[in-house]
Enzyme design. Structure first.
Site, PDB file in Angstrom:
ATOM      1  N   HIS A  40       0.765  -1.247   0.000  1.00  0.00           N
ATOM      2  CA  HIS A  40       0.000   0.000   0.000  1.00  0.00           C
ATOM      3  C   HIS A  40       0.796   1.299   0.000  1.00  0.00           C
ATOM      4  CE1 HIS A  40      -3.624  -2.316   0.456  1.00  0.00           C
ATOM      5  NE2 HIS A  40      -3.098  -2.942   1.500  1.00  0.00           N
ATOM      6  N   LYS A  68      -5.389  -9.436  -7.909  1.00  0.00           N
ATOM      7  CA  LYS A  68      -6.038  -8.826  -6.750  1.00  0.00           C
ATOM      8  C   LYS A  68      -7.078  -7.849  -7.292  1.00  0.00           C
ATOM      9  CE  LYS A  68      -5.247  -6.484  -2.364  1.00  0.00           C
ATOM     10  NZ  LYS A  68      -4.265  -5.869  -1.465  1.00  0.00           N
ATOM     11  N   HIS A 144      -2.907  -2.895   8.193  1.00  0.00           N
ATOM     12  CA  HIS A 144      -3.985  -3.294   7.273  1.00  0.00           C
ATOM     13  C   HIS A 144      -4.683  -2.045   6.736  1.00  0.00           C
ATOM     14  CE1 HIS A 144      -7.378  -5.516   5.625  1.00  0.00           C
ATOM     15  NE2 HIS A 144      -8.183  -4.720   6.300  1.00  0.00           N
TER      16      HIS A 144
END
Length: 147
Positions: A40, A68, A144
């Protein structure tokens, strides 16, 4: 080559912060933090194009064994991203209370469905928007991307 340079820079920065004692995640948190960074964070990029998404998704290992469906890259410094973990917490999608809100520049890459793994094809949307990130550890680090 640029990816290897960026990856090396991120690893060097992380190890430096660990040595200075600014980050002290457990082994599990360290793995989750490194995964978060890989999936990310792109501090050098500005995103914005399908070509960017196609390249970054493949370089970061998110096109195999399957494409993904959606991934978001954050275009801020690591310290700014880590700082989100010290804001007021909020409820995560899974009901946990270890999520935090911040506003960052992002590129969202969405699979077009036009190709199969590993030749996935993505379209890009870049903007500045609120995000929710789950954080763990002491000190807290992002582990996350929640939304």
């Amino acid at each position: 080559m640029a990816f290897q340079k960026n990856r090396s820079l991120l690893l060097f920065l992380f190890l430096t912060l660990l040595r200075l004692g600014l980050i002290q995640p457990s082994d599990g948190q360290s793995h989750m933090y490194q995964r978060f960074l890989r999936q990310h964070v792109d501090t050098q990029g500005t995103g914005g194009s399908s070509g960017y998404c196609n390249l970054m998704m493949q370089r970061r290992g998110m096109t195999s064994p399957q494409c993904k469906p959606v991934n978001t890259f954050i275009h801020e410094s690591i310290s700014d991203i880590n700082r989100i973990c010290s804001s007021c917490n909020t409820t995560c999608k899974n009901g946990q209370m270890n999520c935090y809100r911040g506003t960052v520049r992002v590129t969202e890459c969405t699979d077009t469905g036009a190709a199969k793994s590993p030749n996935c094809r993505y379209w890009a949307r870049t903007n500045t928007r609120p995000v929710v990130i789950a954080c763990n550890g002491n000190p807290r680090v992002p582990v996350h991307f929640d939304q």
